[in-house]
Structure formats: C-alpha cells, structure tokens
Design an enzyme around this catalytic site. Sequence first.
Site, PDB file in Angstrom:
ATOM      1  N   LYS A  35      37.827  43.269  34.665  1.00 25.68           N
ATOM      2  CA  LYS A  35      38.269  41.886  34.510  1.00 25.68           C
ATOM      3  C   LYS A  35      39.774  41.792  34.262  1.00 25.68           C
ATOM      4  CE  LYS A  35      33.857  39.965  33.089  1.00 25.68           C
ATOM      5  NZ  LYS A  35      33.122  39.137  32.116  1.00 25.68           N
TER       6      LYS A  35
ATOM      7  N   LYS B 242      26.713  43.002  43.179  1.00 22.43           N
ATOM      8  CA  LYS B 242      25.714  42.064  42.670  1.00 22.43           C
ATOM      9  C   LYS B 242      26.112  40.626  42.990  1.00 22.43           C
ATOM     10  CE  LYS B 242      27.267  41.251  37.898  1.00 22.43           C
ATOM     11  NZ  LYS B 242      26.854  41.288  36.482  1.00 22.43           N
TER      12      LYS B 242
ATOM     13  N   LYS C 147      28.560  34.258  40.619  1.00 22.30           N
ATOM     14  CA  LYS C 147      29.022  32.874  40.719  1.00 22.30           C
ATOM     15  C   LYS C 147      30.477  32.820  41.183  1.00 22.30           C
ATOM     16  CE  LYS C 147      27.836  28.529  39.490  1.00 22.30           C
ATOM     17  NZ  LYS C 147      26.579  27.845  39.794  1.00 22.30           N
TER      18      LYS C 147
END
Length: 348
Positions: A133, A214, A217
């Site tokens: 991240k 995966k 969103k």
Amino acid sequence: MATPSGLIRALHRGTLGQNMVVDRIFSGIQPTGTPHLGNYLGAIQNWVNLQEECSSVLYSIMDMHSFTMPKEPAVLRQNILDTTAAVLACGIDPKKCFLFRQSLVPEHAELAWILGCLTNVPRLLRLPQWKMKRASQNNEGTVGLLTYPVLQAADILLYKSTHVPVGEDQVLHLELAQDIAQHFNKKYGEFFPVPKAILSTTKKIKSLRDPTVKMSKSDPQKLATVNIADSPDEIVLKFRKAVTDFTSEVTYDPAGRPGVSNLVSIHAAVTGLSIEEVVRQSAGLDTAHYKMVVAESVIQKFAPIRNEIKKLQEDKSHLIKVLEDGAEKAKELATPIYQEIRRLVGFQ
C-alpha cells in the site's frame, strides 16, 4: 458449539466443534460502499452463519481504518451507510450481534495508542500490506498506514475477543495481535485471551479480468469486479468479458487455467455445490456458455439482496440508528475492560 459443516475452520484445532467454546467473535469491514462478490463469499456469508452459532458476536464498520486512504467526507459518510445497508441486506441481524461504527467507540483509538507503545517499528515495516500500500502512496506512506495493524489488534483485544474470521491476507495481522496480547500479558499479568483465526473454506475470488489477483473494489478495470448490487445486465456483461483461455471445456485447474477455475469457484460458492459437482454438471459446455451459467447463478443469488439494499438505502435514519445502537452496546462491553487496562498500565 457446532457450525455449518465445512464452512469454517479454526487454525489451532482444524474445526470449530462442540469440544471448543467460542467466547466472543470480532470482525470488521471497511466502508468502501456496496461490497463485491469476493467480500460476500469470503466474509459476509460467514458472518451470517457465525451470528447464528455464537452467543457473543461483534461486527464493525471500520471507518477509522478506511481513513488510511482518505476520501471526501461526503463520500465516506455515504460509503458507511451503503456498507451498512449491504451487510444488513445480506442477513446480518443486529438482534443477534453488535453491528456498530468503529469511530463511535473511542476506546478503539485509545487502546491502539497503548498497544502501539508496546510494538516495535521493524515488525510493522515487515508486513506485506505496508510495502504494497505504501507503493500506492508514492512510496511515502503515512503513519496511519504503518500503524493500522496495531489499531486492528486494539479492535480485537478491546472486547477480549477469542476468535476472528479473517481472510488469508490478514493472517499476519492477526499474528501481530496475538503477539501483542502475549507481550501485554507477560508485562502486566494474564489479561487478554490470545485470539484465534477462523478461515473461510471458500476459495479466494479473483478478478474477472486478471485471475492471478484477487477481486478488489479498487481495481481500475470496471469489468474486473462484480458488486452485489450490480444489475443483471451488468453481471452478464462482466462474466461475458471474463478472461479465460483457448480451451473450451470446463475444468478446475487453478495453476494451469486460473480464469476458468475462478468461474468454477464462484459457481460453487454461490450455489453451495462442491467444485467436483460443478465441473460434473458443466460437462459438455464450452466456456462461453458456461460464463452465462455462472452469471445467472450470481444474479439469482443476489437478486433479493440487491432489492433489500435499495429499500434500506432509502431510510438513512434507520441505518444511522442501527450503528448508534450497536455502538452503545459495544461501549458497554468495552468500558469495563478498558478501565481495567488503564489500571494495569498505571493510568489510574
């Protein structure tokens, strides 16, 4: 305390059976709006079953965690309500669990400070989510992004939770919570139970456009992610465009045929059939036709949920009240535990 056969397993024993008492379960979901197919199959579906089986269950809308990637205030407010509507529509019942907004219980943040002072920075720097991240924040990364696993530990330990439903990508964070609990106990005396993981047996749902990653969103490819509130036409389009390969038959081989295998995993999960049964029933179908079979199964699964989400979204005051009522119950549980923590560390 029995659970639906084959649904979940506790890491430390392999099953959650009648020989093990589950005292308290805690889990949370970030408010990113309406959840996607992977959120539902990997987490929310398990939540619904756990609230039926366990007497003390807390589910939190993790608005503080979502702030590690800040959004416009109006967007965040709406996302909180949309996520709440979605989990209620999926079957979460506030009469059977505590459903609340994380930031309405300030003890989460206060305990995170105490636990953060017992956690070393190198341990946090080694966590893969920080590395991944941080790259999305131009390799700078904020303090919140670095320390949010400590807040996760506080979320769990504040209620003396004994079990936590987690995805495979969160196991390392739960291990951090376990280590923090043990460190606190060693320093101040036995106080926290060491929480155990409950992993879903549902196969990880992958992106429809890149089945090596995966479903997410935040995926920039709009056709990659199926949201549970998508219209039937949207669902059909996304599955029609799903990446597969040049072999027409339906088989399950995640390493060799990740695209088709992802469709099989989705089909099995939404119908409740085994992987083997899905493959057997699909014999003779080519992948183009099979995509539409899977799309129809998903449409049927989510049609009532989609309708209920729309209904709940029209009553914002009800959604707000659900979260506030849940927070009051959570605070009643958290306050005496946190006061004892304050006493143990010397704050009072």
